[in-house]
Design a protein around this motif. Structure first.
Motif, PDB file in Angstrom:
ATOM      1  N   ASP A  72       0.813  -1.221   0.000  1.00 16.20           N
ATOM      2  CA  ASP A  72       0.000   0.000   0.000  1.00 16.20           C
ATOM      3  C   ASP A  72       0.849   1.274   0.000  1.00 16.20           C
ATOM      4  O   ASP A  72       0.559   2.220  -0.722  1.00 16.20           O
ATOM      5  CB  ASP A  72      -0.923  -0.028   1.227  1.00 16.20           C
ATOM      6  CG  ASP A  72      -1.882   1.134   1.224  1.00 16.20           C
ATOM      7  OD1 ASP A  72      -2.776   1.149   0.368  1.00 16.20           O
ATOM      8  OD2 ASP A  72      -1.718   2.045   2.062  1.00 16.20           O
ATOM      9  N   ARG A  73       1.889   1.296   0.810  1.00 21.31           N
ATOM     10  CA  ARG A  73       2.725   2.507   0.895  1.00 21.31           C
ATOM     11  C   ARG A  73       3.396   2.815  -0.447  1.00 21.31           C
ATOM     12  O   ARG A  73       3.525   3.968  -0.842  1.00 21.31           O
ATOM     13  CB  ARG A  73       3.779   2.277   1.984  1.00 21.31           C
ATOM     14  CG  ARG A  73       4.013   3.449   2.877  1.00 21.31           C
ATOM     15  CD  ARG A  73       4.980   3.098   3.994  1.00 21.31           C
ATOM     16  NE  ARG A  73       5.690   4.273   4.435  1.00 21.31           N
ATOM     17  CZ  ARG A  73       5.206   5.193   5.272  1.00 21.31           C
ATOM     18  NH1 ARG A  73       3.998   5.070   5.751  1.00 21.31           N
ATOM     19  NH2 ARG A  73       5.935   6.243   5.615  1.00 21.31           N
ATOM     20  N   TYR A  74       3.818   1.744  -1.129  1.00 21.95           N
ATOM     21  CA  TYR A  74       4.426   1.949  -2.462  1.00 21.95           C
ATOM     22  C   TYR A  74       3.374   2.438  -3.453  1.00 21.95           C
ATOM     23  O   TYR A  74       3.649   3.290  -4.295  1.00 21.95           O
ATOM     24  CB  TYR A  74       5.081   0.658  -2.954  1.00 21.95           C
ATOM     25  CG  TYR A  74       6.470   0.466  -2.388  1.00 21.95           C
ATOM     26  CD1 TYR A  74       7.599   0.866  -3.101  1.00 21.95           C
ATOM     27  CD2 TYR A  74       6.661  -0.080  -1.130  1.00 21.95           C
ATOM     28  CE1 TYR A  74       8.868   0.729  -2.570  1.00 21.95           C
ATOM     29  CE2 TYR A  74       7.925  -0.223  -0.592  1.00 21.95           C
ATOM     30  CZ  TYR A  74       9.028   0.179  -1.310  1.00 21.95           C
ATOM     31  OH  TYR A  74      10.280   0.059  -0.785  1.00 21.95           O
ATOM     32  N   ALA A  75       2.160   1.886  -3.362  1.00 26.79           N
ATOM     33  CA  ALA A  75       1.094   2.320  -4.289  1.00 26.79           C
ATOM     34  C   ALA A  75       0.823   3.806  -4.106  1.00 26.79           C
ATOM     35  O   ALA A  75       0.645   4.552  -5.075  1.00 26.79           O
ATOM     36  CB  ALA A  75      -0.167   1.495  -4.054  1.00 26.79           C
ATOM     37  N   ARG A  76       0.812   4.286  -2.848  1.00 28.04           N
ATOM     38  CA  ARG A  76       0.559   5.718  -2.585  1.00 28.04           C
ATOM     39  C   ARG A  76       1.731   6.569  -3.074  1.00 28.04           C
ATOM     40  O   ARG A  76       1.542   7.634  -3.649  1.00 28.04           O
ATOM     41  CB  ARG A  76       0.309   5.933  -1.085  1.00 28.04           C
ATOM     42  CG  ARG A  76      -1.036   5.389  -0.657  1.00 28.04           C
ATOM     43  CD  ARG A  76      -1.182   5.302   0.858  1.00 28.04           C
ATOM     44  NE  ARG A  76      -2.260   4.386   1.180  1.00 28.04           N
ATOM     45  CZ  ARG A  76      -3.521   4.761   1.420  1.00 28.04           C
ATOM     46  NH1 ARG A  76      -3.838   6.025   1.405  1.00 28.04           N
ATOM     47  NH2 ARG A  76      -4.451   3.858   1.673  1.00 28.04           N
TER      48      ARG A  76
END
Ligand SMILES: C[S@@+](CC[C@H](N)C(=O)[O-])C[C@H]1O[C@@H](n2cnc3c(N)ncnc32)[C@H](O)[C@@H]1O
Length: 239
Positions: A72-76
């Motif tokens: 998730d953090r990479y997607a953001r």
């Protein structure tokens, strides 16, 4: 090589319009349902920090790009990179704002999804619909018992073939020779209609953001060989 700590986009980047959770996605993923028109749709699985998506979508405004990233953090972070690449780093210039429900088309032609690509390919992408599938430097899952976790596996390549339109491309680049060789053999056995892999070349880079992906930059800077191929779905086999 371990991954570096990832930063969320800064406050000056209004990345919300370029980001979706899987719950916010329409039931069927097409250019029309995601972006509101019928430009050809390309999907990248495992976008990491989003370098490919940001540069490909600015280079090719006549195509749409959907990135799917399970971390998730990479997607953001990647959504922030897309916003910046498309000139939205200054919120005063953002005509849309962050208050989107997930149904409103994003400004521009790229979108990041936080989630697992496998069920999306299994259930939400129509047959013969995609212009391209991109998989760059997928996690190798070295141990034999973990190999079924690889994003390029027997089931996913059948789904890539099914969802690509005739003439559509599947790009697969890795610096893991074992993954490369096993995958080439597996595709020949599972989806022989994909034909032979076509070698791809990466042009020389002139600056830090001129690489295909972040992992490609790391491999090249460390003189690690990279294996690059694409497959093309034959024009005369629509199935
Ligand atoms: C080694 S990184 C490569 C990132 C990027 N493609 C690059 O070349 O710089 C692989 C990425 O795939 C993501 N990933 C792994 N399994 C996934 C899945 N099932 N769906 C979506 N993303 C996945 C990981 O979280 C990770 O960010």
């Amino acid at each position: 090589m371990p991954r570096s700590t990832i930063r969320l986009p800064g406050h000056h980047v209004d990345w919300g319009p370029w980001f979706r959770t899987t719950e916010q996605l329409p039931a069927t993923l097409t250019s029309e349902s995601l972006f509101g028109d019928q430009r050809p749709l390309e999907i990248e699985i495992g976008s990491g920090k989003g370098l490919f998506l940001a540069s490909a979508s600015t280079r090719q405004p006549d195509h749409h790009f959907l990135g799917i990233e399970i971390a998730d953090r990479y997607a953001r972070h990647a959504a922030g990179r897309i916003a910046t690449a498309h000139g939205y780093a200054d919120p005063d210039r953002n005509p849309v704002g962050t208050d989107l429900t997930g149904q409103t088309p994003p400004p521009g032609n790229a979108l990041m999804v936080s989630g697992n690509a496998e069920p999306l390919f299994e259930k939400q992408i129509p047959d013969n619909s995609l212009a391209a599938v991109h998989v760059y430097f997928p996690d190798p899952w070295w141990k034999k018992r973990h190999r079924r976790r690889r994003v390029v596996n027997e089931n996913s390549v059948r789904n890539f073939y099914r969802t690509l339109r005739p003439g559509g491309r599947f790009h697969f680049w890795t610096d893991v020779l074992d993954y490369f060789e096993i995958t080439i053999e597996m595709i020949a056995a599972e989806v022989p209609r994909f034909g032979v892999p076509i070698p791809e070349q990466q042009a020389e880079s002139t600056h830090a953001l001129d690489y295909h992906t972040h992992f490609e930059k790391r491999s090249r800077e460390n003189a690690i060989p990279v294996y690059r191929v694409r497959y093309e779905k034959p024009i005369d086999q629509g199935e």
